[in-house]
Design an enzyme around this catalytic site. Structure first.
Site, PDB file in Angstrom:
ATOM      1  N   GLU A 199     -19.595  27.250   8.031  1.00 27.70           N
ATOM      2  CA  GLU A 199     -20.545  26.863   6.990  1.00 27.70           C
ATOM      3  C   GLU A 199     -20.383  25.371   6.785  1.00 27.70           C
ATOM      4  OE1 GLU A 199     -17.516  27.810   6.360  1.00 27.70           O
ATOM      5  OE2 GLU A 199     -16.909  26.162   5.071  1.00 27.70           O
ATOM      6  N   LYS A 251     -12.013  16.612   7.581  1.00 24.40           N
ATOM      7  CA  LYS A 251     -12.346  17.973   8.015  1.00 24.40           C
ATOM      8  C   LYS A 251     -11.838  18.296   9.417  1.00 24.40           C
ATOM      9  CE  LYS A 251     -14.802  19.472   4.427  1.00 24.40           C
ATOM     10  NZ  LYS A 251     -14.242  20.540   3.571  1.00 24.40           N
ATOM     11  N   SER A 306     -11.542  10.530   1.553  1.00 20.77           N
ATOM     12  CA  SER A 306     -11.676  11.677   2.463  1.00 20.77           C
ATOM     13  C   SER A 306     -12.686  11.480   3.578  1.00 20.77           C
ATOM     14  CB  SER A 306     -12.021  12.924   1.656  1.00 20.77           C
ATOM     15  OG  SER A 306     -13.178  12.689   0.874  1.00 20.77           O
TER      16      SER A 306
END
Lengths: 263, 401
Positions: free
Chosen positions: B112, B90, B378
């Site tokens: 969010e 991210k 991830s």
């Protein structure tokens, strides 16, 4: 037959009061009674909200009313059934307001044909892009003489306002730049000058202020700078409190429309 | 040749676009007109690449997982996005967007978050750049991803609990968009996945494309060829998958596999496998596939993994699925939990629950002996320790009785 919204603005240019309520709220079968009460009241226009699970443009009051309406079992098929005979008793212009996904899933053409069949005069879909309107909505709504009302914000650029004014039918819905519904109280001072800038670019449609109108005071302020205003959240709150829709709705609209005596 | 990139109008085939209220038109338009220009400048690239290298710690390793390879009788490499600063992919996107927000003169950042990894990434880059940060997070997720909530707060972000709907990622996104509508002048909405109105899906995919760019270079060094046979990644909104697929989209021999969260099973009524049970519609400003009932009401998703618990999917994935460029499969909560435990034991890596879904897919694909499989790991699993521990205790208890 002339579209009822056009007919209204043809005979009345000022002090237009539009009232918004959510279909199926507070109870599933209240839609008809609220509609008839508004017909008997001093409201000029009626907007019926199609409840949606994820209403991005709405503040807490309308969000809650949508969720209650959905729990009550409201959907578009049922709404059209409830509106089937409304034109026997209701002569005022009626618009449906909602989110594009509801219309897409119902079927765009089928939706507008049903609107025409029950006597709905206009549609407001805040998340309908202009290009999408031209591609999939314009032809059918023009054929059926249904007005699609577009929204502009006080910060919309003049060039874009001109395009939206051109596409819009019935009237233009004016929002401030900080307004999910029910979010703002009153009309800020700096808004007045911004509205005159917007008005310079609007040549075709009347302008209704669509936020922050809680009652008499804000309504009269709005009428000084635009053709009228829409009350949504404050009306939903009234419905939540009310035990007698006919009496309370008549009282509410009458108070809102009472001219303030300027000192 | 087929085209997999976004069109000038912001569409992937019929998916994408910008379905936003007029108030956000200026913001979306400003972003659309500036993002490519700004991103392509030397100044931006220098700053972006510099931060990815010195702050995030890129390139992340490509690890030949020998034990896992043996188990599946093929050659498996893990792309170690879990080793990024803040513990997931991210941050790649958060760095890119914060630099863009600064360039656009914005002073307040909203985001969010589901699993909290994007919230942490946003809070991190805001701390770095001295910007105000507000993160919307569903109350359900605040409970199940508590460590990340504590991190965001320590980083100086305001975490706003969202109480609507199932109190998960969809609801957090609704609330972030409402905030944006109410503060369009000052505020930059830092979206964490390849979702939302155009240009977000393309922009986020672009920032995450560093993943596949590095994979190509690293494979070339390791094996002398830059293309694997498979790239496997989990998909909620789909940003890590979009980044891992990006530079392989036009290498049609590379099989791209996206893995959705089936929850308790696709037909259980408790699932987040959007492409299996969804249909075309509009969610969060984008036309894509979403979970909805026949009236177009968005249905509540379910997954044990907060990051995959989302009823939509990025429009790029809706399109890649439609044209069959990528295959999308789904795995259940239990399969993901088992895969996480398995990786931990075999390779000494505790994966995030989201990434564990991609790992669980390995057992469902039929590999040949000499094929090369890239699995995009991830994120790391620190945030999920409580879930893992509870599951392990439950199994042990069942074994003892």
């Amino acid at each position: 037959m002339q579209n009822r919204i056009d007919a209204l603005f043809a005979r009345k240019k000022q002090d237009i009061l539009s009232i918004f309520f959510t279909a199926g709220f507070p109870n599933l079968k209240d839609t008809g009674l609220i509609l008839e009460s508004l017909e008997e009241s001093e409201a000029d226009l009626v907007e019926i909200g199609i409840p949606f699970s994820d209403p991005l443009g709405d503040g807490p009051v309308i969000q809650d009313s949508s969720l209650v309406a959905l729990k009550n079992g409201m959907n578009l098929n049922l709404l059209f059934q409830q509106l089937k005979d409304m034109r026997v008793t209701v002569q005022k212009p009626v618009l449906l307001m909602g989110y594009l996904n509801s219309v897409m899933q119902f079927g765009i053409e089928k939706f507008y044909r049903q609107c025409a069949a029950v006597g709905v005069d206009g549609i407001i879909l805040p998340d309908l892009p202009l290009e999408e309107f031209k591609m999939y909505h314009q032809r059918i709504t023009e054929e059926l003489n249904i007005k699609v009302v577009f929204l502009v914000s006080v910060d919309t650029k003049p060039e874009r306002i001109k395009q939206l004014d051109e596409a819009s039918g019935g009237f233009l819905y004016l929002l401030s730049s900080n307004s999910t519904t029910g979010g703002v109280k009153g009309i800020p001072e700096q808004f007045h000058s911004k509205v005159s800038v917007v008005k310079n670019s609007v040549t075709k449609n009347p302008l209704l202020i669509g936020f922050g109108i809680k009652g008499q005071k804000e309504y009269s302020q709005a009428c000084e700078i635009a053709n009228g205003a829409v009350i949504g959240s404050a009306f939903i709150e009234l419905l939540t409190r009310s035990h007698n829709f006919r009496k309370d709705i008549a009282g509410f609209t009458s108070i809102v429309k009472t001219k303030l005596i300027k000192s | 040749m087929k085209k997999y990139n976004v069109s000038e109008q912001g569409y992937y085939g019929s998916f994408g676009g910008a379905y936003v209220p007029e108030i956000l038109f200026n913001n979306v338009e400003e972003l659309k007109n500036s993002y490519l220009k700004v991103i392509q400048t030397e100044k931006f690239q220098n700053e972006f690449q510099g931060l990815l290298r010195d702050y995030v710690g890129r390139p992340t390793p490509l690890f030949h997982a020998k034990n896992l390879s043996e188990q599946f009788n093929t050659t498996i490499f893990l792309k170690r996005e879990d080793l990024n600063h803040t513990g997931a992919h991210k941050i790649n996107n958060a760095i890119g967007q914060i630099l863009l927000a600064k360039e656009l003169g914005k002073t307040r950042i909203i985001a969010e978050t589901g699993a909290g990894q994007h919230g942490v990434a946003a809070a991190t880059v805001c701390a770095l750049m001295g910007m105000k940060c507000v993160v919307y997070m569903g109350e359900t997720d605040i409970v199940r991803q508590a460590p990340n909530v504590a991190r965001m707060k320590m980083l100086g972000a305001t975490v706003v609990p969202v109480l609507s709907g199932n109190k998960t990622l969809k609801d957090a996104t609704n609330e972030a968009i409402r905030d944006w509508i109410n503060n369009p002048e000052s505020t930059y909405y830092l979206i964490g996945s390849v979702v939302g109105p155009h240009p977000y899906p393309d922009m986020v995919a672009g920032f995450q494309s560093v993943i596949s760019k590095e994979i190509k270079a690293q494979l070339k060094t390791a094996l002398g060829k830059e293309n694997p046979d498979y790239v496997v990644a989990c998909v909620g909104g789909g940003s890590n998958a979009a980044g891992a697929f990006y530079h392989f989209l036009y290498n049609e021999d590379v099989k791209l596999i996206g893995v959705e969260a089936a929850g308790k099973g696709i037909h259980s009524g408790h699932t987040a496998a959007t492409l299996s049970v969804g249909s075309a519609g509009i969610i969060h400003g984008s036309k894509t596939i979403l979970m909805q009932n026949e009236d177009g009401q968005i249905t509540e998703p379910y997954s044990i993994s907060a990051g995959l618990d989302y009823p939509g999917i990025g429009p790029v994935h809706a399109y890649l699925n439609e044209v069959r460029r990528a295959d999308y499969i789904s795995v259940t909560d239990v399969e993901a939990l088992e895969a996480a435990i398995d990786l931990t034991k075999k390779e000494g890596i505790i994966p995030a629950l989201e990434s564990a879904h991609a790992l669980a897919a390995l057992g469902k694909l039929k590999f040949k002996k000499n094929e090369v499989v890239i699995l995009n790991l991830s994120g790391r699993g620190d945030k999920d320790l409580e879930t893992y521990t509870n599951y392990l205790n439950k199994i042990n208890y069942a074994k003892q009785n």
